[in-house]
Enzyme design. Structure first.
Site, PDB file in Angstrom:
ATOM      1  N   PHE A 118      -2.569  -4.697   7.899  1.00  0.00           N
ATOM      2  CA  PHE A 118      -3.237  -5.541   6.903  1.00  0.00           C
ATOM      3  C   PHE A 118      -3.061  -4.886   5.542  1.00  0.00           C
ATOM      4  O   PHE A 118      -3.429  -3.729   5.350  1.00  0.00           O
ATOM      5  CB  PHE A 118      -4.731  -5.700   7.210  1.00  0.00           C
ATOM      6  CG  PHE A 118      -5.422  -6.604   6.227  1.00  0.00           C
ATOM      7  CD1 PHE A 118      -5.345  -7.980   6.365  1.00  0.00           C
ATOM      8  CD2 PHE A 118      -6.111  -6.086   5.137  1.00  0.00           C
ATOM      9  CE1 PHE A 118      -5.965  -8.828   5.440  1.00  0.00           C
ATOM     10  CE2 PHE A 118      -6.732  -6.920   4.214  1.00  0.00           C
ATOM     11  CZ  PHE A 118      -6.656  -8.302   4.371  1.00  0.00           C
ATOM     12  N   ASP A 124      -0.290   2.932   2.838  1.00  0.00           N
ATOM     13  CA  ASP A 124      -1.449   2.155   2.395  1.00  0.00           C
ATOM     14  C   ASP A 124      -2.690   2.877   2.909  1.00  0.00           C
ATOM     15  O   ASP A 124      -3.044   2.773   4.097  1.00  0.00           O
ATOM     16  CB  ASP A 124      -1.351   0.728   2.962  1.00  0.00           C
ATOM     17  CG  ASP A 124      -2.574  -0.128   2.609  1.00  0.00           C
ATOM     18  OD1 ASP A 124      -3.594   0.440   2.166  1.00  0.00           O
ATOM     19  OD2 ASP A 124      -2.499  -1.358   2.792  1.00  0.00           O
ATOM     20  N   LYS A 153     -10.794   0.407  -2.555  1.00  0.00           N
ATOM     21  CA  LYS A 153     -12.092   0.465  -1.850  1.00  0.00           C
ATOM     22  C   LYS A 153     -13.021   1.542  -2.391  1.00  0.00           C
ATOM     23  O   LYS A 153     -13.736   1.327  -3.345  1.00  0.00           O
ATOM     24  CB  LYS A 153     -11.855   0.625  -0.346  1.00  0.00           C
ATOM     25  CG  LYS A 153     -11.350  -0.668   0.301  1.00  0.00           C
ATOM     26  CD  LYS A 153     -11.425  -0.605   1.792  1.00  0.00           C
ATOM     27  CE  LYS A 153     -10.947  -1.855   2.475  1.00  0.00           C
ATOM     28  NZ  LYS A 153     -11.916  -2.942   2.488  1.00  0.00           N
TER      29      LYS A 153
HETATM   30  N1  PLP Z   1      -4.982  -2.514   2.529  1.00  0.00           N
HETATM   31  C1  PLP Z   1      -5.834  -2.163   3.503  1.00  0.00           C
HETATM   32  C2  PLP Z   1      -5.443  -1.107   4.477  1.00  0.00           C
HETATM   33  C3  PLP Z   1      -7.092  -2.767   3.585  1.00  0.00           C
HETATM   34  O1  PLP Z   1      -7.928  -2.410   4.566  1.00  0.00           O
HETATM   35  C4  PLP Z   1      -7.431  -3.758   2.640  1.00  0.00           C
HETATM   36  C5  PLP Z   1      -8.734  -4.446   2.705  1.00  0.00           C
HETATM   37  O2  PLP Z   1      -9.407  -4.442   3.704  1.00  0.00           O
HETATM   38  C6  PLP Z   1      -6.512  -4.082   1.648  1.00  0.00           C
HETATM   39  C7  PLP Z   1      -5.303  -3.442   1.618  1.00  0.00           C
HETATM   40  C8  PLP Z   1      -6.836  -5.133   0.620  1.00  0.00           C
HETATM   41  O3  PLP Z   1      -7.761  -4.637  -0.259  1.00  0.00           O
HETATM   42  P1  PLP Z   1      -8.559  -5.652  -1.256  1.00  0.00           P
HETATM   43  O4  PLP Z   1      -9.468  -6.455  -0.389  1.00  0.00           O
HETATM   44  O5  PLP Z   1      -9.281  -4.732  -2.188  1.00  0.00           O
HETATM   45  O6  PLP Z   1      -7.534  -6.466  -1.935  1.00  0.00           O
END
Ligand code: PLP
Length: 399
Positions: free
Chosen positions: A127, A214, A243
């Site tokens: 994700f 990520d 986050k």
């Molecule tokens: N990448 C990862 C690993 C995530 O867990 C999330 C959100 O849960 C995101 C990207 C996306 O982040 P945002 O909701 O701040 O766009």
């Protein structure tokens, strides 16, 4: 009728106040927060250092745009360079924006090397966000469905399968990068093996690809090191963070080094709010407090105790598949969908989440104490047992 667009399935509770690892609703009912706003409230709620720093900054200067010098960005970027081991930081406001930046870096890097249609290796179950590029990079059909046509240029492989990546390397001359969550969060708390991350590093070096991590959910101290790739003793070219980065103020960062350094140039990327003084104050204070309060060590001590406690208590409970994770990123996988446990936990005064349908997800603030960690276990275990036995729980630990 509510005028808020109906894109979330919300629980029937509204929090109005927080203190440390406790949340309170309008009636004054107390909840133990084992979720931290989905890994956001790194320092818990109402941390005095963060509140003071943010309040002072609001009174001084809230915004000035990226048309001018940004000394707070410099201070925040110095800290991020130090904790990542990389060189340059692009500031944005969220995880998906940090990942968009990473994808743009990979594509531009490819074009610089004469690859007209650069491709990125991505993982099943990943994700990366909900913009068109990041949902296309992700591995969930559910997240993608209805938003086709997807963005092209991603090659998907299973996590923890180096041979699959080697085969892509042999077949596809367009690949320029690998993009991986070192612990998949939304996908169900699935860690990449450390030798897998080292293997990815070797494949990327052999092919001059970028290794991009990520760490939006798993990074920033949650596992006891600043970043999960540091457990594997590898250094990627790109890391994305968001986050918990500013303790609750929206902030994201795409950090680049090595072959990825200098790929984006003036005019090639930007963000109106990115690096805003309020967010940068949040970043600086959050990183300083994590260091000064020993929160990396706390994440290991308390996180391990929660995992051990859950493992011991649920060892003989039929229907518990696995308790896994690292530090304060914990998943309890059951053998059946268990979304309703979220509501039952709230009734018992505990805030947790369920992801990937059957994985209870625990992402507490990094300031959670050992006693609070025990409380998480004591509140959750009877709920899981009762749920798996098909019964309503008898216990209610709510204040
Ligand atoms: N990448 C990862 C690993 C995530 O867990 C999330 C959100 O849960 C995101 C990207 C996306 O982040 P945002 O909701 O701040 O766009």
């Amino acid at each position: 009728m509510s005028h808020v667009m109906n894109t979330y399935m919300r629980q029937p509770v509204a929090f109005v106040r927080g203190q440390g690892c406790r949340l309170y609703d309008a009636a004054g009912r107390e909840y133990l927060d084992a979720l931290a706003g989905l890994a956001v409230n790194t320092l818990g709620h109402n941390h005095p250092r963060l509140v003071r720093a943010l309040s002072e900054q609001i009174g001084r200067l809230l915004h000035h745009s990226n048309l001018f010098q940004a000394p707070l960005q410099e201070s925040a970027a110095d800290r991020i360079a130090e904790i990542t081991g990389l060189d340059e930081v692009f500031f944005c406001n969220s995880g998906l924006e940090a990942n968009e930046c990473a994808i743009k870096i990979a594509r531009r890097y490819g074009h610089e090397r004469g690859v007209a249609e650069p491709a990125i290796v991505v993982m099943e179950r990943a994700f990366h966000g909900r913009s068109l590029a990041t949902l296309s990079a992700g591995g969930s059909r559910k997240v993608q469905a209805g938003f086709e046509p997807l963005v092209q240029g991603f090659v998907r492989v299973p996590l923890n399968d180096l041979e699959a990546v080697r085969q892509v390397a042999a077949r596809n001359r367009n690949v320029v990068a690998v993009f991986v969550e070192p612990i998949q969060g939304e996908g169900g708390i699935h860690p990449a093996r450390l030798d897998y991350l080292r293997g990815l590093r070797e494949i990327c070096d052999a092919n001059e690809w970028l290794l991009m991590c990520d760490e939006v959910q798993c990074g920033l101290g949650r596992t006891g090191r600043w970043f999960v790739y540091q457990h594997a003793e590898v250094r990627p070219e790109v890391v994305t963070i968001a986050k918990g980065l500013a303790g609750g103020v929206p902030a994201g960062a795409c950090v680049a080094g090595g072959r990825a350094r200098g790929v984006l140039k003036p005019g090639s990327h930007g963000s109106t709010f990115g690096g805003n003084p309020l967010a940068m104050t949040g970043v600086i204070t959050t990183i300083d407090v994590i260091r000064e309060e020993g929160l990396l060590e706390n994440a290991v001590r308390v996180g391990d105790a929660i995992r051990e406690g859950l493992r011991a208590a649920l060892a003989t409970t039929a229907g518990v598949v696995e308790v896994r994770g690292m530090g304060m990123m914990i998943g309890v996988e059951l053998d059946r969908p268990c979304g309703e446990l979220v509501g039952r936990a709230l009734e018992a005064g505990l805030v947790v989440n369920v992801t990937a349908e059957r994985v209870i997800r625990i992402l507490p603030p990094l300031v959670l104490s050992e006693a609070e960690g025990r409380e998480v276990v004591e509140r959750l275990v009877p709920l899981v047992r009762a749920f798996l036995a098909g019964a309503r729980p008898q216990t209610s630990a709510a204040a």
